[in-house]
Design a protein around this motif. Sequence first.
Motif, PDB file in Angstrom:
ATOM      1  N   ALA A   1       0.836  -1.206   0.000  1.00 14.25           N
ATOM      2  CA  ALA A   1       0.000   0.000   0.000  1.00 14.25           C
ATOM      3  C   ALA A   1       0.871   1.257   0.000  1.00 14.25           C
ATOM      4  N   MET A   2       1.959   1.220   0.770  1.00 14.91           N
ATOM      5  CA  MET A   2       2.853   2.378   0.801  1.00 14.91           C
ATOM      6  C   MET A   2       3.585   2.566  -0.525  1.00 14.91           C
ATOM      7  N   ALA A   3       3.959   1.454  -1.149  1.00 19.33           N
ATOM      8  CA  ALA A   3       4.599   1.546  -2.465  1.00 19.33           C
ATOM      9  C   ALA A   3       3.627   2.116  -3.491  1.00 19.33           C
ATOM     10  N   MET A   4       2.353   1.722  -3.398  1.00 18.33           N
ATOM     11  CA  MET A   4       1.331   2.292  -4.289  1.00 18.33           C
ATOM     12  C   MET A   4       1.199   3.794  -4.061  1.00 18.33           C
ATOM     13  N   THR A   5       1.311   4.214  -2.797  1.00 16.34           N
ATOM     14  CA  THR A   5       1.242   5.634  -2.471  1.00 16.34           C
ATOM     15  C   THR A   5       2.385   6.396  -3.117  1.00 16.34           C
ATOM     16  N   VAL A   6       3.613   5.871  -2.973  1.00 19.37           N
ATOM     17  CA  VAL A   6       4.781   6.532  -3.556  1.00 19.37           C
ATOM     18  C   VAL A   6       4.642   6.656  -5.072  1.00 19.37           C
ATOM     19  N   LEU A   7       4.276   5.561  -5.724  1.00 28.66           N
ATOM     20  CA  LEU A   7       4.233   5.544  -7.188  1.00 28.66           C
ATOM     21  C   LEU A   7       3.005   6.271  -7.732  1.00 28.66           C
ATOM     22  N   GLY A   8       1.834   6.039  -7.111  1.00 29.41           N
ATOM     23  CA  GLY A   8       0.607   6.641  -7.613  1.00 29.41           C
ATOM     24  C   GLY A   8       0.615   8.150  -7.509  1.00 29.41           C
ATOM     25  N   PHE A   9       0.887   8.675  -6.321  1.00 30.77           N
ATOM     26  CA  PHE A   9       0.888  10.122  -6.163  1.00 30.77           C
ATOM     27  C   PHE A   9       2.142  10.729  -6.784  1.00 30.77           C
ATOM     28  N   GLY A  10       3.206   9.926  -6.873  1.00 25.69           N
ATOM     29  CA  GLY A  10       4.382  10.381  -7.592  1.00 25.69           C
ATOM     30  C   GLY A  10       4.057  10.671  -9.052  1.00 25.69           C
ATOM     31  N   GLY A  11       3.176   9.853  -9.632  1.00 24.86           N
ATOM     32  CA  GLY A  11       2.746  10.096 -10.999  1.00 24.86           C
ATOM     33  C   GLY A  11       2.127  11.463 -11.173  1.00 24.86           C
ATOM     34  N   VAL A  12       1.355  11.893 -10.178  1.00 24.34           N
ATOM     35  CA  VAL A  12       0.721  13.216 -10.216  1.00 24.34           C
ATOM     36  C   VAL A  12       1.775  14.312 -10.204  1.00 24.34           C
ATOM     37  N   PHE A  13       2.715  14.228  -9.281  1.00 27.11           N
ATOM     38  CA  PHE A  13       3.681  15.310  -9.113  1.00 27.11           C
ATOM     39  C   PHE A  13       4.767  15.329 -10.179  1.00 27.11           C
ATOM     40  N   ALA A  14       4.946  14.228 -10.899  1.00 28.47           N
ATOM     41  CA  ALA A  14       5.866  14.262 -12.028  1.00 28.47           C
ATOM     42  C   ALA A  14       5.418  15.326 -13.024  1.00 28.47           C
ATOM     43  N   ALA A  15       4.109  15.401 -13.253  1.00 24.51           N
ATOM     44  CA  ALA A  15       3.561  16.384 -14.184  1.00 24.51           C
ATOM     45  C   ALA A  15       3.396  17.754 -13.541  1.00 24.51           C
ATOM     46  N   ILE A  16       2.833  17.801 -12.331  1.00 28.67           N
ATOM     47  CA  ILE A  16       2.469  19.082 -11.719  1.00 28.67           C
ATOM     48  C   ILE A  16       3.692  19.902 -11.303  1.00 28.67           C
ATOM     49  N   THR A  17       4.786  19.248 -10.936  1.00 25.62           N
ATOM     50  CA  THR A  17       5.985  19.985 -10.552  1.00 25.62           C
ATOM     51  C   THR A  17       6.454  20.902 -11.682  1.00 25.62           C
ATOM     52  N   TYR A  18       6.278  20.457 -12.918  1.00 21.32           N
ATOM     53  CA  TYR A  18       6.772  21.226 -14.074  1.00 21.32           C
ATOM     54  C   TYR A  18       5.627  21.836 -14.879  1.00 21.32           C
ATOM     55  N   ILE A  19       4.515  22.082 -14.185  1.00 23.27           N
ATOM     56  CA  ILE A  19       3.335  22.591 -14.869  1.00 23.27           C
ATOM     57  C   ILE A  19       3.549  24.003 -15.402  1.00 23.27           C
ATOM     58  N   ALA A  20       4.319  24.831 -14.686  1.00 21.81           N
ATOM     59  CA  ALA A  20       4.516  26.217 -15.123  1.00 21.81           C
ATOM     60  C   ALA A  20       5.254  26.295 -16.467  1.00 21.81           C
ATOM     61  N   PRO A  21       6.448  25.709 -16.598  1.00 23.98           N
ATOM     62  CA  PRO A  21       7.105  25.770 -17.908  1.00 23.98           C
ATOM     63  C   PRO A  21       6.337  25.020 -18.992  1.00 23.98           C
ATOM     64  N   MET A  22       5.653  23.935 -18.611  1.00 30.22           N
ATOM     65  CA  MET A  22       4.891  23.170 -19.592  1.00 30.22           C
ATOM     66  C   MET A  22       3.747  24.000 -20.177  1.00 30.22           C
ATOM     67  N   MET A  23       3.044  24.729 -19.310  1.00 25.18           N
ATOM     68  CA  MET A  23       1.885  25.498 -19.761  1.00 25.18           C
ATOM     69  C   MET A  23       2.288  26.784 -20.473  1.00 25.18           C
ATOM     70  N   THR A  24       3.388  27.396 -20.062  1.00 25.92           N
ATOM     71  CA  THR A  24       3.792  28.652 -20.700  1.00 25.92           C
ATOM     72  C   THR A  24       4.556  28.415 -22.003  1.00 25.92           C
ATOM     73  N   HIS A  25       5.414  27.400 -22.024  1.00 24.29           N
ATOM     74  CA  HIS A  25       6.233  27.163 -23.210  1.00 24.29           C
ATOM     75  C   HIS A  25       5.566  26.243 -24.233  1.00 24.29           C
ATOM     76  N   VAL A  26       4.710  25.340 -23.768  1.00 25.92           N
ATOM     77  CA  VAL A  26       4.097  24.366 -24.684  1.00 25.92           C
ATOM     78  C   VAL A  26       2.662  24.749 -25.027  1.00 25.92           C
ATOM     79  N   ALA A  27       1.841  24.989 -24.016  1.00 30.44           N
ATOM     80  CA  ALA A  27       0.428  25.319 -24.258  1.00 30.44           C
ATOM     81  C   ALA A  27       0.237  26.770 -24.692  1.00 30.44           C
ATOM     82  N   GLY A  28       1.167  27.647 -24.326  1.00 28.53           N
ATOM     83  CA  GLY A  28       1.071  29.046 -24.724  1.00 28.53           C
ATOM     84  C   GLY A  28       0.313  29.937 -23.767  1.00 28.53           C
ATOM     85  N   PHE A  29       0.143  29.499 -22.516  1.00 27.91           N
ATOM     86  CA  PHE A  29      -0.504  30.337 -21.510  1.00 27.91           C
ATOM     87  C   PHE A  29       0.439  31.452 -21.067  1.00 27.91           C
TER      88      PHE A  29
END
Length: 404
Positions: free
Chosen positions: A204-232
Amino acid sequence: MPLALLALAIGAFGIGTTEFVIMGLLPEVAGDFGVSIPTAGLLVTGYALGVVLGAPLMTVLGTKVSRKRMLMLLMGLFVLGNLLSAVAPSFSVMLIGRVVASLAHGAFFGIGSVVAADLVAPDKKAGAIAMMFTGLTVANVVGVPLGTFVGQAAGWRITFTIVAALGLIGLAGIAKLVPDLPKPQGVRLRHELAAFKNAQVLLAMAMTVLGFGGVFAAITYIAPMMTHVAGFADGSVTWLLVLFGLGMVGGNLIGGKYADRALMPMLYVSLGALAVVLAVFTVTAHNKVLAAISIALIGALGFATVPPLQKRVLDQAHGAPTLASAVNIGAFNLGNALSAWLGGIVIAAGFGYTSPNWVGAALAAAALLLAFLSAALERRGGTSTDTAVSGRPAPVEPEAVAHH
């Protein structure tokens, strides 16, 4: 739901605000102390590591006192840390303040989860845990953007002073509303540590690390992703994070509701859908509307896993759940740190700002595989009982008797 859950939610709101608001105030803090942005980023890293280390440490120290008293002490520590940050004369003192505040984080949610579950009937436990975590999710919708605005307009020290005041309100609420449940009898530190011999707890703890880690892999870099890629525009990132926070609120409540009905199927659906959305986000990140929808879905699906995973740990470590519950909160932060590091590696390797989404999808898919493995082991009956944890029947907690 008991009113005591409101007091726990207020404390969670303050903790969630102080954890994430620093990300929006890094330029101001760096400027005031004359340090670089990467150096100021240590305020984020230090907090996350403090949560990972503080969760077991504070929980172990709290085995000698009642859970209500420990929750009050933790909120006091949280207030102290934020006040220290607010008046810090130097960057190093502020970093100490951040670490002091973070020490309360894991243990508060870990012990709070146990208390919340004990306040309600067995079929309402995941919903009660979700109610407490609502404070954390609402912090991302209200507390973080408001704290960022106040910090930019009136100074970041005002923000941390307000957060400390929120901690005092949470402390008063716990003192007034949370019943003084007796300290569990027959539960010792060795019983708490024995929970980690249970493969289901570790899965269960390993699922926590990997599952929520999946979320933060994207969200940590949301600012450059949205400004440089999406054009916000740069100013749009705050409101995109509000969308993420709204998704978190909805996902948390849905996860709590359905985890009480069908816990493992809820995990299959949320983790599977999260992996798909993260993979698709690599494409949708190029379109403003689709990117905004994807961000909200990532928040919803990511936090839909929180109540079932937390309840899974409580169920599997039932005889001595407090330490396991707190360590699982630390596992969320470990996942955050791991995924942010991996996301940075793929960006530095030249794969582009959307590449962390693939990392996130792979992590979520790995968590889904572990969920299937956990269910298969449980069907074979090898690791799901309390006897498997300690080799003998689990001690009965007085507060649990009243609800069973």
